[in-house]
Design a protein around this motif. Structure first.
Motif, short mmCIF file in Angstrom:
data_model
loop_
_atom_site.label_atom_id
_atom_site.label_comp_id
_atom_site.label_asym_id
_atom_site.label_seq_id
_atom_site.Cartn_x
_atom_site.Cartn_y
_atom_site.Cartn_z
N ALA A 45 -39.60 3.80 -0.08
CA ALA A 45 -41.01 4.06 0.15
C ALA A 45 -41.55 3.11 1.22
O ALA A 45 -40.88 2.85 2.22
CB ALA A 45 -41.78 3.91 -1.18
N ASP A 46 -42.75 2.60 1.04
CA ASP A 46 -43.36 1.64 1.96
C ASP A 46 -42.72 0.28 1.67
O ASP A 46 -43.30 -0.57 1.01
CB ASP A 46 -44.88 1.61 1.73
CG ASP A 46 -45.62 0.78 2.76
OD1 ASP A 46 -44.98 0.25 3.69
OD2 ASP A 46 -46.85 0.65 2.63
N ALA A 47 -41.51 0.09 2.17
CA ALA A 47 -40.61 -0.96 1.68
C ALA A 47 -41.18 -2.37 1.80
O ALA A 47 -41.06 -3.17 0.87
CB ALA A 47 -39.27 -0.88 2.42
N ASP A 48 -41.80 -2.69 2.93
CA ASP A 48 -42.28 -4.06 3.10
C ASP A 48 -43.50 -4.35 2.22
O ASP A 48 -43.58 -5.41 1.58
CB ASP A 48 -42.59 -4.36 4.57
CG ASP A 48 -43.65 -3.44 5.16
OD1 ASP A 48 -43.68 -2.25 4.80
OD2 ASP A 48 -44.45 -3.92 5.99
N THR A 49 -44.44 -3.42 2.16
CA THR A 49 -45.65 -3.67 1.37
C THR A 49 -45.38 -3.57 -0.12
O THR A 49 -45.86 -4.39 -0.90
CB THR A 49 -46.77 -2.71 1.79
OG1 THR A 49 -47.05 -2.92 3.18
CG2 THR A 49 -48.04 -2.97 0.99
N LEU A 50 -44.60 -2.59 -0.54
CA LEU A 50 -44.23 -2.52 -1.96
C LEU A 50 -43.40 -3.75 -2.33
O LEU A 50 -43.60 -4.32 -3.41
CB LEU A 50 -43.45 -1.23 -2.24
CG LEU A 50 -43.07 -0.98 -3.70
CD1 LEU A 50 -44.32 -0.93 -4.59
CD2 LEU A 50 -42.27 0.32 -3.83
N GLY A 51 -42.51 -4.17 -1.42
CA GLY A 51 -41.75 -5.39 -1.67
C GLY A 51 -42.63 -6.61 -1.79
O GLY A 51 -42.42 -7.48 -2.65
N ALA A 52 -43.67 -6.69 -0.95
CA ALA A 52 -44.59 -7.83 -1.00
C ALA A 52 -45.37 -7.86 -2.30
O ALA A 52 -45.53 -8.92 -2.93
CB ALA A 52 -45.54 -7.78 0.19
N ILE A 53 -45.88 -6.72 -2.72
CA ILE A 53 -46.68 -6.67 -3.95
C ILE A 53 -45.81 -6.97 -5.16
O ILE A 53 -46.16 -7.80 -6.02
CB ILE A 53 -47.36 -5.29 -4.08
CG1 ILE A 53 -48.40 -5.12 -2.97
CG2 ILE A 53 -48.00 -5.14 -5.46
CD1 ILE A 53 -48.94 -3.70 -2.84
N VAL A 54 -44.65 -6.33 -5.24
CA VAL A 54 -43.73 -6.59 -6.35
C VAL A 54 -43.26 -8.04 -6.32
O VAL A 54 -43.21 -8.72 -7.35
CB VAL A 54 -42.53 -5.62 -6.29
CG1 VAL A 54 -41.40 -6.08 -7.21
CG2 VAL A 54 -42.98 -4.21 -6.65
N GLY A 55 -42.92 -8.54 -5.13
CA GLY A 55 -42.46 -9.93 -5.01
C GLY A 55 -43.50 -10.93 -5.45
O GLY A 55 -43.18 -11.95 -6.06
N SER A 56 -44.77 -10.64 -5.17
CA SER A 56 -45.84 -11.58 -5.55
C SER A 56 -45.97 -11.68 -7.06
O SER A 56 -46.19 -12.77 -7.61
CB SER A 56 -47.17 -11.16 -4.92
OG SER A 56 -47.66 -9.95 -5.48
N ILE A 57 -45.81 -10.56 -7.76
CA ILE A 57 -45.90 -10.57 -9.22
C ILE A 57 -44.62 -11.15 -9.82
O ILE A 57 -44.66 -11.95 -10.77
CB ILE A 57 -46.15 -9.15 -9.76
CG1 ILE A 57 -47.43 -8.56 -9.16
CG2 ILE A 57 -46.22 -9.16 -11.28
CD1 ILE A 57 -47.63 -7.07 -9.46
N ALA A 58 -43.48 -10.78 -9.26
CA ALA A 58 -42.19 -11.24 -9.78
C ALA A 58 -42.05 -12.75 -9.68
O ALA A 58 -41.46 -13.39 -10.57
CB ALA A 58 -41.05 -10.55 -9.03
#
Length: 287
Positions: A218-231
Motif C-alpha cells: 500500500a502506501d508503504a512509507d506512510t503506513l510504515g511510519a504510522i505503524v513504526g511510531s506505535i510499534a
C-alpha cells in the motif's frame, strides 16, 4: 518518534514499487527519508523550541523541497505558499508526523495530548477526519508507552485490547481481512489508521509490525511510519536499528532527534549509544 522515521525510510523504496514480500531487504542504497521524516522532525523541533507547529513544518519542508517521493499535490502547494493556510485535508499526512507529541505529552492528561495532536494536524489537515487520525495515533502511542507499566509481561492480547480501545475512540472498524486491504493505496486517515491499528494488533515486535506494513503493498512509507511510531512505544526498537537509521539522516535532523530523545526519552539506547558522533553533532553550528 524514531519508529516513524525508521518506518518511513524502510518503506520509502516501496512507495511506488510495492512489494508483498515480507522478507524484503530492510535497508539499502535505494532507501531514503521522505516528507514523513521531514514533518516528524519538524514537529519534534517545534516542541524543543516552543515554536508553532505549522511554522516549523513549513520551514523544514522548504529546507528540503525535493524529498524522496516528493510532496503530495495540495500539501506541495501549502509548502510553496508564502502564507500557508489549512485546506480541509483528511490525508494521512496528519497522522504520520504526530508521534513526537505523544512522547512529549506522556505525563499530561489525555485532553492535553489530544489538543496538542490536533494542533500538529490543523495547520494543514484541519478536516475532522484529519484531526481525528492524528489524535488516534497519538493516543495509541501513549497507550503503548504505558502498557508495560500496567502489564509488565504484556501479551498479544493486551496489544489487541490497546488497538481496540483506540479504534473505539475513533469509531474505526478494525475487523479487517488482509485480502481486502492488500495492494490498496489509500492516502486518507480513515483508510490508513484502521489498517495500521489492525497491523499492530497482529504483530509481535517492532520489526514484525513494520515488515507487515511495508509488505502490504500500500502506501508503504506512510503506513510504515504510522505503524513504526506505535510499534516503538509498545516493543521498543532494537539497538542496531536505532544506530543504522541515523546514517540515513542529515546532521540537522540527527541533532533534533538526539536532542528530543535526551529531553523526552532519556532511557533510550540512542541517548547513550550514539557516542562520539552525537557529541560532534552537538558541536556543529545550527543552520
Amino acid at each position: 518518534m524514531l519508529g516513524a522515521i525508521i518506518g518511513d525510510i524502510v518503506g520509502s523504496r516501496w512507495e511506488f514499487n510495492p512489494t508483498n514480500d515480507y522478507d524484503f531487504e530492510w535497508l539499502s542504497g535505494e532507501n531514503g527519508f521522505t516528507d514523513d521524516t521531514i514533518c516528524t522532525v519538524a514537529v519534534a523541533d517545534a516542541l524543543l523550541k516552543g515554536k508553532d507547529f505549522g511554522e516549523s513544518i513549513h520551514e523544514w519542508c522548504n529546507r528540503y523541497p525535493h524529498p524522496m517521493g516528493g510532496y503530495g499535490g495540495r500539501f506541495a502547494q501549502w509548502v510553496r505558499s508564502d502564507n500557508p493556510q489549512p485546506y480541509n485535508s483528511f490525508g494521512n499526512g496528519s497522522a504520520m508526523r504526530v508521534s513526537p507529541v505523544a512522547w512529549a505529552a506522556n505525563d499530561l492528561e489525555f485532553k492535553y495530548l489530544l489538543k496538542m495532536a490536533e494542533e500538529t494536524a490543523a495547520c494543514s489537515h484541519n478536516h475532522p477526519e484529519g484531526i481525528k487520525g492524528a489524535q488516534t495515533v497519538a493516543l495509541a502511542i501513549q497507550y503503548g508507552i504505558e502498557l508495560p507499566c500496567y502489564h509488565p509481561n504484556f501479551t498479544q492480547e493486551h496489544v489487541k485490547e490497546l488497538v481496540e480501545s483506540c479504534a473505539k475512540y475513533a469509531g474505526y472498524d478494525i475487523n479487517i481481512k488482509k485480502e481486502d486491504v492488500i495492494n490498496r493505496f489509500d492516502e486518507t486517515c480513515q483508510g490508513t489508521i484502521p489498517v495500521a491499528l489492525w497491523i499492530i494488533g497482529n504483530s509481535t515486535s517492532f520489526e514484525d509490525a513494520v515488515r507487515k506494513a511495508v509488505s502490504l503493498g500500500a502506501d508503504a512509507d506512510t503506513l510504515g511510519a504510522i505503524v513504526g511510531s506505535i510499534a516503538e512505544a509498545i516493543w521498543g526498537i532494537p539497538k542496531e536499528m536505532q544506530l543504522e537509521i541515523m546514517n540515513y539522516l542529515p546532521s540537522d535532523m540527527k541533532r533534533v532527534v538526539l536532542q528530543f530523545y535526551r529531553r523526552y526519552i532519556k532511557d533510550s539506547f540512542l541517548v547513550a549509544g550514539y557516542g562520539d558522533e552525537g557529541a560532534a553533532i552537538d558541536m556543529m553550528p545550527e543552520d
